[in-house]
Design a protein around this motif. Sequence first.
Motif, short mmCIF file in Angstrom:
data_model
loop_
_atom_site.label_atom_id
_atom_site.label_comp_id
_atom_site.label_asym_id
_atom_site.label_seq_id
_atom_site.Cartn_x
_atom_site.Cartn_y
_atom_site.Cartn_z
N HIS A 116 0.94 -1.20 -0.07
CA HIS A 116 -0.18 0.02 -0.06
C HIS A 116 0.53 1.20 -0.17
O HIS A 116 1.52 1.67 1.04
CB HIS A 116 -0.67 0.00 1.20
CG HIS A 116 -1.51 0.71 1.42
ND1 HIS A 116 -3.11 0.78 2.31
CD2 HIS A 116 -1.99 2.83 0.51
CE1 HIS A 116 -3.70 1.90 1.80
NE2 HIS A 116 -3.20 3.29 1.20
N HIS A 122 -4.82 6.62 -5.37
CA HIS A 122 -6.33 6.37 -5.00
C HIS A 122 -6.66 6.57 -6.48
O HIS A 122 -6.77 7.09 -7.37
CB HIS A 122 -6.40 7.84 -4.32
CG HIS A 122 -5.95 7.95 -2.95
ND1 HIS A 122 -7.24 7.77 -1.84
CD2 HIS A 122 -4.86 8.54 -2.28
CE1 HIS A 122 -5.76 7.55 -0.68
NE2 HIS A 122 -4.96 8.58 -1.14
N GLU A 128 -6.21 1.76 -4.75
CA GLU A 128 -6.91 2.10 -3.48
C GLU A 128 -8.23 2.75 -4.24
O GLU A 128 -7.94 4.05 -3.93
CB GLU A 128 -6.37 2.76 -2.44
CG GLU A 128 -6.73 3.01 -1.08
CD GLU A 128 -5.54 3.92 0.05
OE1 GLU A 128 -4.95 4.14 -0.41
OE2 GLU A 128 -6.64 3.94 1.52
N HIS A 139 -11.84 2.95 2.24
CA HIS A 139 -10.97 2.59 0.80
C HIS A 139 -11.16 0.85 1.25
O HIS A 139 -10.84 1.03 1.93
CB HIS A 139 -9.50 3.34 1.66
CG HIS A 139 -9.64 4.92 1.75
ND1 HIS A 139 -8.50 5.91 1.98
CD2 HIS A 139 -10.47 5.89 0.59
CE1 HIS A 139 -8.98 6.75 1.58
NE2 HIS A 139 -10.26 7.06 0.89
N HIS A 176 -6.64 0.41 6.41
CA HIS A 176 -6.53 0.52 7.18
C HIS A 176 -7.42 0.52 8.48
O HIS A 176 -8.10 1.46 8.53
CB HIS A 176 -5.74 2.09 7.51
CG HIS A 176 -5.91 3.15 6.05
ND1 HIS A 176 -7.52 3.12 6.25
CD2 HIS A 176 -6.11 2.79 4.97
CE1 HIS A 176 -7.87 4.27 4.82
NE2 HIS A 176 -6.56 3.66 4.37
N ARG A 215 -8.46 2.80 11.03
CA ARG A 215 -8.68 4.66 10.84
C ARG A 215 -10.39 5.16 11.19
O ARG A 215 -10.28 6.37 10.90
CB ARG A 215 -7.72 4.76 9.70
CG ARG A 215 -6.19 4.96 9.69
CD ARG A 215 -5.72 6.02 9.37
NE ARG A 215 -5.60 6.90 8.24
CZ ARG A 215 -5.65 6.67 6.79
NH1 ARG A 215 -4.45 6.04 7.05
NH2 ARG A 215 -5.88 7.32 6.21
N ASP A 249 1.51 2.89 3.04
CA ASP A 249 0.27 3.64 3.10
C ASP A 249 1.37 4.94 2.93
O ASP A 249 0.81 6.12 3.31
CB ASP A 249 -0.89 4.11 4.30
CG ASP A 249 -1.81 5.00 3.45
OD1 ASP A 249 -1.88 5.11 2.21
OD2 ASP A 249 -2.69 5.38 4.35
MN MN Z 1 -6.24 5.76 2.85
#
Ligand code: MN
Length: 279
Positions: free
Chosen positions: A6, A38, A63, A74, A190, A193, A247
């Motif tokens: 990621h 993304h 993503e 996500h 994630h 998050r 990330d």
């Molecule tokens: Mn994300």
Amino acid sequence: MSIDLHCHSTISDGALSPGEVVRRAHEHGCTLLALTDHDHTGGLVEARQQAQQLGMRLINGVEISVTWRARSIHVVGLDFDDRHEGLQQLLAQVRAGRIMRFQAMAAKLAHKGIADALVGASALVTNPDMPSRTHLAQFLVDNGHVRNKAEAFRKYLGEGKPCCVKHQWADLGETIGAITAAGGLAVIAHPMRYDLSATAKRNLFEEFKALGGVAIEVHSGRSSLNDRLNYALLAERFDLMASCGSDFHRVGDFGGGDLGRCPELPPICQPVWTRFQAA
Ligand code: MN
Ligand code: AMP
Ligand code: MN
Ligand code: MN
């Protein structure tokens, strides 16, 4: 073995080009990398070329921004055919509203007395299809409106904050369906998050699994050992495999970890990469 599934490049809201991302991961000893910009796969060709030159294994990644029960989550897709038409159509649809949303958020900032956000943040956008809150946050930091990006999200841009514009992203089922149809594996990015209650989390994992989702990120960014143990147990409980990713967005950034520097997953995990198609 160092694995990072990621990370971001200038094709979305990262600071390094796809080739630079691959080189930095390689310098850090990474042996298996997925570039997961993304809502866009436009960096994969350059990343693949660079990885081939370095003899490093690169997995196709993306993503995808999803709206699930009025929340933004996500979903990472891994190891799919990036020429798959259905997947590319879904990604084009998800991207479509971004420019108007960006303008609307800049207008909200102007309303708060920050006048030049549209021009300033647009200058930071590296892919015209992909203006994002990251660019607005960077503009706010660069111009002294906030001390750091975390403050930009806390004060203005985070979910439910005054300058965040709610957006309808992709449907969860359609997202998992498109990733799967393209031969790939769907992973919840994630999970630590999202501000989800235990019940909401259970609903998400159950629904994700029932729709064909395969894994969750047990490690993301700078997760704690406690996070990793917690999500390893949740993965086991919901019969999901485990993924890990930095990330990474930029050197020295607060939120994401550094490229290719993921800790080992707890031993009870079923690593998602055991399901990747043979190189
Ligand atoms: Mn994300
Ligand atoms: P967008 O896709 O426009 O909604 O922007 C989301 C991006 O903003 C994420 O991919 C992160 O890179 C970044 N982001 C979200 N929340 C934070 C935060 N609290 N601190 C720093 N960056 C964040
Ligand atoms: Mn991002
Ligand atoms: Mn990410």
